[in-house]
Design a protein around this motif. Structure first.
Motif, short mmCIF file in Angstrom:
data_model
loop_
_atom_site.label_atom_id
_atom_site.label_comp_id
_atom_site.label_asym_id
_atom_site.label_seq_id
_atom_site.Cartn_x
_atom_site.Cartn_y
_atom_site.Cartn_z
N ARG A 22 45.67 41.46 -36.36
CA ARG A 22 45.79 42.23 -37.55
C ARG A 22 46.92 43.00 -37.35
N SER A 25 49.95 40.98 -37.91
CA SER A 25 50.51 40.57 -39.39
C SER A 25 50.94 41.57 -40.05
N LEU A 26 50.48 42.72 -39.95
CA LEU A 26 51.05 43.78 -40.49
C LEU A 26 52.57 44.14 -40.23
N SER A 37 53.13 41.01 -48.91
CA SER A 37 52.36 40.72 -47.96
C SER A 37 51.85 42.00 -47.17
N GLN A 41 47.89 43.21 -46.69
CA GLN A 41 47.53 43.51 -45.37
C GLN A 41 46.73 44.91 -44.98
N ARG A 44 43.75 45.30 -47.09
CA ARG A 44 42.81 44.57 -46.38
C ARG A 44 42.10 45.60 -45.08
N LEU A 45 43.09 46.18 -44.53
CA LEU A 45 42.78 47.10 -43.45
C LEU A 45 41.99 48.43 -43.90
#
Length: 174
Positions: A22, A25-26, A37, A41, A44-45
């Motif tokens: 995670r 990706s961030l 993006s 991200q 979502r977190l």
């Protein structure tokens, strides 16, 4: 061999790899200046309520980077300098969208001007926006294709790149 014990608030070992993914990706979205993006991200977190574990991992990654890049006596000075320069509003990623010109790229491709395409790509510090604009242009052109052309183009791309055949929905005409 030293025995380790897990503290009450510590991230369980089996969740560390997921949290690292995670965080990676961030960081990639931030590094590439991909605001969409990054925001997705981050949303979502926040929705998963894992911001604490990811923040911990991001801080660990940053600490490792500082430790490897600077001598111990310089590291604290670097961090203090960064903290002093932090903007008041850190809610977004700084972007360089002005350098990207997807319209000129489409025109250069249409004209077959290879030198202009190369020059545009070379002059764009972060091609995320240039390619994003090109993707948007392709999406806008798809409905203009004659029926069946989209499927043929997708099939040719799969042949060239070794992908397996997948049913592609036709563009709507109307």
């Amino acid at each position: 061999m030293a025995a380790t014990t897990e503290l009450a608030d510590e991230l369980p070992q089996h969740e560390v790899e997921t949290a690292k993914a995670r965080a990676a990706s961030l960081l990639l979205a931030f590094r590439r200046g991909n605001q969409l993006s990054f925001d997705a991200q981050l949303d979502r977190l926040l929705a998963d309520h894992v911001e604490r574990e990811v923040t911990t991992l991001l801080v660990w990654i940053a600490a490792e980077a500082v430790r490897k890049a600077y001598a111990p006596e310089a590291a604290d000075r670097v961090l203090r300098s960064l903290a002093r320069r932090a903007p008041a509003d850190t809610s977004g990623v700084l972007l360089d969208e002005d350098a990207a010109d997807p319209a000129r790229l489409v025109e250069a491709v249409d004209a077959g001007d290879v030198a202009a395409v190369r020059a545009l790509v070379a002059a764009t510090p972060d091609t995320t926006y240039l390619l994003g604009g090109l993707l948007q242009a392709v999406a806008m052109m798809l409905p203009l294709l004659p029926e069946g052309e989209g499927t043929e183009i997708a099939a040719e791309l799969r042949r060239r790149h070794g992908g397996r055949a997948v049913q592609v929905p036709e563009a709507r005409h109307g």
